[in-house]
Design an enzyme around this catalytic site. Structure first.
Site, PDB file in Angstrom:
ATOM      1  N   ASP A 106       0.841  -1.201   0.000  1.00 55.31           N
ATOM      2  CA  ASP A 106       0.000   0.000   0.000  1.00 55.31           C
ATOM      3  C   ASP A 106       0.876   1.250   0.000  1.00 55.31           C
ATOM      4  O   ASP A 106       2.030   1.203   0.429  1.00 55.31           O
ATOM      5  CB  ASP A 106      -0.887   0.025   1.252  1.00 55.31           C
ATOM      6  CG  ASP A 106      -1.806  -1.178   1.313  1.00 55.31           C
ATOM      7  OD1 ASP A 106      -2.127  -1.736   0.252  1.00 55.31           O
ATOM      8  OD2 ASP A 106      -2.191  -1.557   2.437  1.00 55.31           O
ATOM      9  N   HIS A 107       0.305   2.367  -0.398  1.00 54.48           N
ATOM     10  CA  HIS A 107       1.141   3.578  -0.500  1.00 54.48           C
ATOM     11  C   HIS A 107       1.734   3.963   0.851  1.00 54.48           C
ATOM     12  O   HIS A 107       2.827   4.506   0.934  1.00 54.48           O
ATOM     13  CB  HIS A 107       0.332   4.744  -1.105  1.00 54.48           C
ATOM     14  CG  HIS A 107      -0.543   5.443  -0.123  1.00 54.48           C
ATOM     15  ND1 HIS A 107      -1.833   5.041   0.165  1.00 54.48           N
ATOM     16  CD2 HIS A 107      -0.296   6.499   0.677  1.00 54.48           C
ATOM     17  CE1 HIS A 107      -2.338   5.828   1.100  1.00 54.48           C
ATOM     18  NE2 HIS A 107      -1.434   6.720   1.417  1.00 54.48           N
TER      19      HIS A 107
END
Ligand code: URA
Length: 240
Positions: A106-107
């Site tokens: 995920d970012h």
């Protein structure tokens, strides 16, 4: 290995289109063993080759295998929308070589990310059949309890999964910290498992893939390194 023309060789290593590589050669920007190469048709034996472009030394690599210590606020997607993409942390040659992340973080997840331009390697590493365990350090919103650990190891039901998902291992390492090992790589899996077990993940770092730990690589956030064959062996599931 058979020989390859210098312009093709440079193109294979990510120095741009063949036309652009020919221009680099014509401009005297490419050298092998200290000799400036001016003929793009020169037949080169690429094995163990070292060459320089704009004075920077490169080693010929048929494929590249990289480990990156991914910082937060960087997207793994090929077409990042809200944050810079991981490829922006690598030399431009890697984009030209079509290097891609192996799976996604995920970012806002940090830590160990593999990247490669070897389709077979990417496929094998991402295959759900392969069961390469991934170890994460999760910081939780509420304190970790024995009941939380028990739930995560016995299995929690996520909305879109047919059956409960269980952590292979889960260990409390701080009041609000746990290490969790997963064999699967489902979307937002750690965060969703923690939420399903009644807690919340406030930060997540991937600290190991198979037998390769982030710590052993000694990479600061945003740094990357090439992986050699012995290191890649650590990514193969171990049979005991
Ligand atoms: N699990 C998550 O929730 N996010 C990641 O980035 C990786 C695993």
């Amino acid at each position: 290995m058979s020989k390859i023309s210098l312009d093709r060789l440079l193109q294979s290593q990510g120095f741009g289109t063949r036309k652009w590589c020919r221009e680099l050669i014509a401009d005297g920007e490419v050298a092998i063993a200290g000799e400036t190469m001016t003929d793009y048709r020169a037949a080169i034996d690429a094995e163990n080759l070292r060459f320089t472009v704009f004075g920077e030394e490169w080693e010929y690599r048929e494929h590249v295998y990289l480990a990156l210590n991914k910082p937060s606020n960087v997207e793994c997607s090929r077409k990042p929308s809200n944050h810079p993409g991981v490829l922006s942390l690598l030399p431009e040659q890697m984009t030209w070589r079509d290097v891609q992340p192996v799976g996604r973080l995920d970012h806002d997840t940090t830590g160990l990310l593999l990247l490669s331009d070897d389709g077979q390697f990417i496929h094998a590493q991402s295959s759900p059949k392969r069961h390469v365990p991934k170890r994460y350090l999760a910081i939780t919103f509420d304190p970790v309890t024995p009941a939380l650990i028990a739930q995560l190891t016995s299995g929690v039901q996520l909305h879109d999964e047919p059956a409960p998902l269980a952590a292979q291992r889960c260990v409390q390492v701080g009041e609000r910290q746990l290490e969790i090992v997963l064999e699967q790589g489902k979307y937002h899996q750690v965060k969703r498992m923690l939420a399903a077990a009644g807690n919340h993940c406030s930060a997540l770092q991937r600290i190991a893939i198979g037998g390769m730990t982030l710590e052993s690589l000694g990479l600061a956030e945003g740094e990357w390194c090439y992986l050699d064959a012995a290191q890649r062996q650590l990514l193969v599931p171990q049979t005991d």
